[in-house]
Enzyme design. Structure first.
Site, PDB file in Angstrom:
ATOM      1  N   ASP A   1       0.807  -1.231   0.000  1.00 55.61           N
ATOM      2  CA  ASP A   1       0.000   0.000   0.000  1.00 55.61           C
ATOM      3  C   ASP A   1       0.835   1.274   0.000  1.00 55.61           C
ATOM      4  O   ASP A   1       0.431   2.307   0.547  1.00 55.61           O
ATOM      5  CB  ASP A   1      -0.971   0.007   1.206  1.00 55.61           C
TER       6      ASP A   1
ATOM      7  N   GLY B   1       1.451   3.039  -2.493  1.00 51.62           N
ATOM      8  CA  GLY B   1       0.986   3.962  -3.534  1.00 51.62           C
ATOM      9  C   GLY B   1       1.490   3.539  -4.914  1.00 51.62           C
ATOM     10  O   GLY B   1       1.592   4.367  -5.825  1.00 51.62           O
ATOM     11  N   LYS B   2       1.748   2.241  -5.065  1.00 50.00           N
ATOM     12  CA  LYS B   2       2.295   1.731  -6.335  1.00 50.00           C
ATOM     13  C   LYS B   2       1.379   2.045  -7.511  1.00 50.00           C
ATOM     14  O   LYS B   2       1.837   2.419  -8.591  1.00 50.00           O
ATOM     15  CB  LYS B   2       2.506   0.205  -6.239  1.00 50.00           C
TER      16      LYS B   2
ATOM     17  N   GLY C   1      -4.550  -4.145  -3.877  1.00 51.07           N
ATOM     18  CA  GLY C   1      -5.533  -3.111  -4.171  1.00 51.07           C
ATOM     19  C   GLY C   1      -4.758  -1.867  -4.544  1.00 51.07           C
ATOM     20  O   GLY C   1      -4.133  -1.251  -3.681  1.00 51.07           O
ATOM     21  N   HIS C   2      -4.728  -1.544  -5.823  1.00 48.03           N
ATOM     22  CA  HIS C   2      -3.929  -0.406  -6.305  1.00 48.03           C
ATOM     23  C   HIS C   2      -4.880   0.717  -6.712  1.00 48.03           C
ATOM     24  O   HIS C   2      -5.661   0.576  -7.651  1.00 48.03           O
ATOM     25  CB  HIS C   2      -3.045  -0.840  -7.479  1.00 48.03           C
TER      26      HIS C   2
ATOM     27  N   GLN D   1       1.933  -5.971  -3.358  1.00 48.27           N
ATOM     28  CA  GLN D   1       2.395  -6.106  -1.972  1.00 48.27           C
ATOM     29  C   GLN D   1       3.673  -5.282  -1.773  1.00 48.27           C
ATOM     30  O   GLN D   1       3.826  -4.271  -2.428  1.00 48.27           O
ATOM     31  CB  GLN D   1       2.606  -7.584  -1.600  1.00 48.27           C
TER      32      GLN D   1
ATOM     33  N   ARG E   1      -9.896  -2.905   6.048  1.00 53.06           N
ATOM     34  CA  ARG E   1      -9.411  -2.973   7.438  1.00 53.06           C
ATOM     35  C   ARG E   1      -8.561  -1.745   7.760  1.00 53.06           C
ATOM     36  O   ARG E   1      -7.830  -1.243   6.899  1.00 53.06           O
ATOM     37  CB  ARG E   1      -8.532  -4.220   7.629  1.00 53.06           C
TER      38      ARG E   1
ATOM     39  N   LYS F   1       2.856  10.093  -0.089  1.00 51.04           N
ATOM     40  CA  LYS F   1       2.108  10.562   1.085  1.00 51.04           C
ATOM     41  C   LYS F   1       2.908  11.499   1.989  1.00 51.04           C
ATOM     42  O   LYS F   1       2.680  11.550   3.203  1.00 51.04           O
ATOM     43  CB  LYS F   1       1.556   9.357   1.854  1.00 51.04           C
TER      44      LYS F   1
ATOM     45  N   ASP G   1       2.537  14.542   2.035  1.00 47.65           N
ATOM     46  CA  ASP G   1       1.571  15.550   2.513  1.00 47.65           C
ATOM     47  C   ASP G   1       0.910  15.153   3.831  1.00 47.65           C
ATOM     48  O   ASP G   1       0.425  16.017   4.572  1.00 47.65           O
ATOM     49  CB  ASP G   1       0.486  15.779   1.440  1.00 47.65           C
TER      50      ASP G   1
ATOM     51  N   SER H   1       5.556  12.313  -3.834  1.00 50.71           N
ATOM     52  CA  SER H   1       4.126  12.397  -4.128  1.00 50.71           C
ATOM     53  C   SER H   1       3.466  13.156  -2.980  1.00 50.71           C
ATOM     54  O   SER H   1       3.679  12.831  -1.812  1.00 50.71           O
ATOM     55  CB  SER H   1       3.570  10.974  -4.269  1.00 50.71           C
TER      56      SER H   1
HETATM   57  P1  GDP Z   1      -0.823   0.432  -3.512  1.00 50.50           P
HETATM   58  O1  GDP Z   1      -1.424  -0.855  -3.086  1.00 50.50           O
HETATM   59  O2  GDP Z   1       0.637   0.474  -3.259  1.00 50.50           O
HETATM   60  O3  GDP Z   1      -1.156   0.807  -4.929  1.00 50.50           O
HETATM   61  O4  GDP Z   1      -1.463   1.553  -2.564  1.00 50.50           O
HETATM   62  P2  GDP Z   1      -3.013   1.680  -2.177  1.00 50.50           P
HETATM   63  O5  GDP Z   1      -3.767   2.174  -3.350  1.00 50.50           O
HETATM   64  O6  GDP Z   1      -3.500   0.447  -1.515  1.00 50.50           O
HETATM   65  O7  GDP Z   1      -2.929   2.762  -1.016  1.00 50.50           O
HETATM   66  C1  GDP Z   1      -2.378   4.022  -1.231  1.00 50.50           C
HETATM   67  C2  GDP Z   1      -3.452   5.077  -0.876  1.00 50.50           C
HETATM   68  O8  GDP Z   1      -2.829   6.334  -0.751  1.00 50.50           O
HETATM   69  C3  GDP Z   1      -4.502   5.253  -1.937  1.00 50.50           C
HETATM   70  O9  GDP Z   1      -5.698   5.600  -1.323  1.00 50.50           O
HETATM   71  C4  GDP Z   1      -3.966   6.403  -2.788  1.00 50.50           C
HETATM   72  O10 GDP Z   1      -4.996   7.127  -3.432  1.00 50.50           O
HETATM   73  C5  GDP Z   1      -3.319   7.248  -1.733  1.00 50.50           C
HETATM   74  N1  GDP Z   1      -2.148   8.011  -2.153  1.00 50.50           N
HETATM   75  C6  GDP Z   1      -1.134   7.654  -2.987  1.00 50.50           C
HETATM   76  N2  GDP Z   1      -0.180   8.593  -3.021  1.00 50.50           N
HETATM   77  C7  GDP Z   1      -0.596   9.558  -2.182  1.00 50.50           C
HETATM   78  C8  GDP Z   1      -0.021  10.794  -1.742  1.00 50.50           C
HETATM   79  O11 GDP Z   1       1.079  11.183  -2.122  1.00 50.50           O
HETATM   80  N3  GDP Z   1      -0.736  11.528  -0.838  1.00 50.50           N
HETATM   81  C9  GDP Z   1      -1.942  11.128  -0.363  1.00 50.50           C
HETATM   82  N4  GDP Z   1      -2.574  11.909   0.500  1.00 50.50           N
HETATM   83  N5  GDP Z   1      -2.514   9.977  -0.763  1.00 50.50           N
HETATM   84  C10 GDP Z   1      -1.835   9.198  -1.623  1.00 50.50           C
HETATM   85  P1  IMO Z   2      -0.931  -4.107  -2.323  1.00 50.02           P
HETATM   86  O1  IMO Z   2      -0.483  -4.611  -3.674  1.00 50.02           O
HETATM   87  C1  IMO Z   2      -1.025  -4.614   1.990  1.00 50.02           C
HETATM   88  C2  IMO Z   2      -1.031  -8.730   3.501  1.00 50.02           C
HETATM   89  C3  IMO Z   2      -2.268  -9.209   4.200  1.00 50.02           C
HETATM   90  C4  IMO Z   2      -1.672 -10.231   5.157  1.00 50.02           C
HETATM   91  C5  IMO Z   2      -0.549 -10.841   4.317  1.00 50.02           C
HETATM   92  C6  IMO Z   2      -0.952 -12.132   3.617  1.00 50.02           C
HETATM   93  O2  IMO Z   2      -2.228  -3.379  -2.365  1.00 50.02           O
HETATM   94  O3  IMO Z   2       0.162  -3.354  -1.652  1.00 50.02           O
HETATM   95  P2  IMO Z   2      -2.535 -12.788   1.605  1.00 50.02           P
HETATM   96  O4  IMO Z   2      -3.891 -12.280   1.222  1.00 50.02           O
HETATM   97  O5  IMO Z   2      -1.495 -12.541   0.585  1.00 50.02           O
HETATM   98  O6  IMO Z   2      -2.581 -14.196   2.069  1.00 50.02           O
HETATM   99  O7  IMO Z   2      -2.144 -11.915   2.912  1.00 50.02           O
HETATM  100  O8  IMO Z   2      -0.202  -9.872   3.358  1.00 50.02           O
HETATM  101  N1  IMO Z   2      -1.256  -8.189   2.130  1.00 50.02           N
HETATM  102  C7  IMO Z   2      -1.209  -6.900   1.831  1.00 50.02           C
HETATM  103  N2  IMO Z   2      -1.041  -5.807   2.617  1.00 50.02           N
HETATM  104  N3  IMO Z   2      -1.150  -4.471   0.648  1.00 50.02           N
HETATM  105  C8  IMO Z   2      -1.275  -5.548  -0.161  1.00 50.02           C
HETATM  106  O9  IMO Z   2      -1.252  -5.446  -1.500  1.00 50.02           O
HETATM  107  C9  IMO Z   2      -1.364  -6.832   0.429  1.00 50.02           C
HETATM  108  N4  IMO Z   2      -1.535  -8.077  -0.051  1.00 50.02           N
HETATM  109  C10 IMO Z   2      -1.458  -8.899   1.008  1.00 50.02           C
HETATM  110  O10 IMO Z   2      -2.913  -8.162   4.876  1.00 50.02           O
HETATM  111  O11 IMO Z   2      -1.085  -9.572   6.244  1.00 50.02           O
HETATM  112 MG    MG Z   3      -2.922  -1.545  -1.823  1.00 48.01          MG
END
Ligand code: GDP
Ligand code: IMO
Ligand code: MG
Length: 420
Positions: A12, A14-15, A39-40, A221, A300, A328, A330, A409
């Site tokens: 998570d 911010g990929k 979840g991207h 991940q 969660r 993030k 900011d 970012s």
């Molecule tokens: P990923 O799984 O690595 O793609 O990241 P996620 O999408 O799960 O979580 C990143 C969250 O941070 C998302 O809600 C994005 O919209 C948000 N986000 C990404 N970059 C920034 C940033 O620079 N600032 C803020 N405030 N939010 C950001």
């Molecule tokens: P992105 O690509 C954050 C975590 C789960 C759990 C562990 C194993 O959005 O960054 P799994 O479902 O693979 O059996 O879970 O890994 N996890 C993540 N945490 N971002 C993810 O993906 C994740 N994918 C799995 O919360 O701790």
């Molecule tokens: Mg994610």
């Protein structure tokens, strides 16, 4: 030529946003591992979209996207995702390809994931319950079904055999769940999948590279969730690190040029497992609320804490990170003081390395403090005009990691990114 974008923390980072931003410089964007546990998040025309399996280049009309062999694919999720993408103008019919070697997640994999987590009790991993572990187990156990198998007339027989095997495992767990609804959706989604551009991914991508196309490999991940190098057993089941790009797409290591590592300006983790810099106080709550730190896949609340430079330096080493994007930044705007973990104190001794069996240790994070910039940076578009205190924070991180932060970012929006 292949560049890689991957997460350096526990996911998570911010990929999705960063891949979407960089995609304009590439011809092909490819996911190399993971599955719908990811979840991207992207913003397209100011609308939020969360991608789970489709590469984050899909909203660029002239770019090819490939789901690589290293991914485990849930056809039901894919179908829903395609509908969401199409509603926002993404052309998955033209621009999305899937490797025939990509393994399928079956409804019984999801049930097995649940059964396995339940059996672990308080030691549960905190899995997203998407069937990831069981699907990869069937891959390495040489039982799994692949996307290419769908075109085989024996597919249904193979499916029934595997399903029976899974049922025996579920019986052993004493786990019962009615999966008939899932199965119905699954077979419906398989029909949808059969209509896709199913390709031999390794020839496809190597031919594109040979023709001079630029490839961006998108990780899911994060490095600390890698099955080998993460905080095992609290990890996911795939190679989230740069080595996974070669096996997850079928490309040679010499083809990889830049490895772009993404880190938040602080740190989060969702699910169980060690997190030395976790803050369970008001600052942790501040980061969660300001950063809207709730899982993109499961909703969660994410655990929040200070940036962990020990873990980040480890991740830079394992991946060969050549440049960093910090997201993030900011979110730190409202803080007077920032901290960065520079060593772990274990049994009274300070160390700067990530230990084996982190989850069995009492780790005290040792911090260095920096002054917070305490200014709104979300509208700054030029690094020169960023607050001096932020430049000091970035400089400190650059020095510790020995890898430069190249982009910052400063908001979730597509254009909220500043080149350093
Ligand atoms: P990923 O799984 O690595 O793609 O990241 P996620 O999408 O799960 O979580 C990143 C969250 O941070 C998302 O809600 C994005 O919209 C948000 N986000 C990404 N970059 C920034 C940033 O620079 N600032 C803020 N405030 N939010 C950001
Ligand atoms: P992105 O690509 C954050 C975590 C789960 C759990 C562990 C194993 O959005 O960054 P799994 O479902 O693979 O059996 O879970 O890994 N996890 C993540 N945490 N971002 C993810 O993906 C994740 N994918 C799995 O919360 O701790
Ligand atoms: Mg994610």
């Amino acid at each position: 030529m292949v560049d890689v974008i991957l997460g350096l923390q526990w996911g998570d980072e911010g990929k999705g946003k960063i891949v979407d931003f960089f995609a304009k410089n590439y011809d092909l964007i490819a996911r190399f591992q993971g599955g719908p546990n990811a979840g991207h998040t992207l913003y397209v025309n100011n609308q939020k979209v969360v991608l789970h399996q489709i590469p984050s280049g899909i909203f660029h009309p002239d770019k090819i996207n490939l789901i690589g062999n290293g991914v485990v694919l849930d056809a039901i999720t894919l179908k829903k995702e395609c509908e969401a993408v199409a509603a926002l103008g993404g052309d998955y019919k033209t621009n999305l390809y899937i490797s025939e070697r990509t393994h399928l997640i079956l409804p019984t994999h999801r049930a097995l994931d649940k059964a396995s987590e339940l059996s672990k009790g308080i030691e549960k991993i905190g899995s997203t319950l998407k069937g990831i572990g069981p699907a990869y187990m069937d891959k390495t156990g040489r039982n799994g079904l692949r996307v290419g198998d769908l075109l085989d007339k024996n597919f249904t027989t193979q499916y029934i055999k595997l399903r029976m095997k899974h049922q025996r495992l579920l019986d052993n767990f004493n786990f019962q769940e009615d999966i008939s609804q899932w199965e119905e959706e699954f077979f419906d989604a398989l029909e949808f999948l059969r209509g896709f551009k199913i390709v031999n991914g390794e020839y496809f991508i190597n031919e594109k590279i040979a023709q001079g196309n630029k490839v961006l490999a998108e990780g899911a991940q994060g490095s600390m969730l890698d099955v080998d190098f993460g905080t095992f057993p609290f990890v996911t089941s795939s190679s989230t690190v740069s080595a996974g790009v070669c096996s997850g797409l079928g490309i040679a290591p010499q083809k990889i040029k830049e490895v772009i590592g993404i880190t938040k300006a602080y740190c989060t983790r969702v699910g169980s497992g060690p997190f030395p810099t976790e803050l369970t106080d008001a600052t942790g709550d501040f980061l969660r609320n300001a950063g809207n730190e709730f899982g993109s896949t499961t909703g969660r609340p994410r655990r929040c804490g200070w940036i962990d430079l020990v873990a980040l330096r480890f991740a830079c080493m394992i991946n060969g990170v050549s440049q960093i994007v910090m997201t993030k930044a900011d979110i730190l705007d409202g803080l007077e003081e920032l901290k960065a973990c520079t060593s772990y104190k274990i049994n009274g001794e300070a160390q700067q390395t990530v230990p084996f069996q982190m989850h069995r240790m009492n780790i005290d994070a040792i911090y260095e403090s920096c002054a917070g910039w305490n200014t709104d940076i979300s509208t700054v578009s030029n690094y020169e005009t960023m607050p001096e205190k932020m430049k000091l924070y970035i400089g400190f991180i650059n020095t510790y990691l020995g890898v430069p932060v190249k982009f910052i970012s400063n908001g979730p929006g597509r254009d909220q990114i500043v080149s350093v």
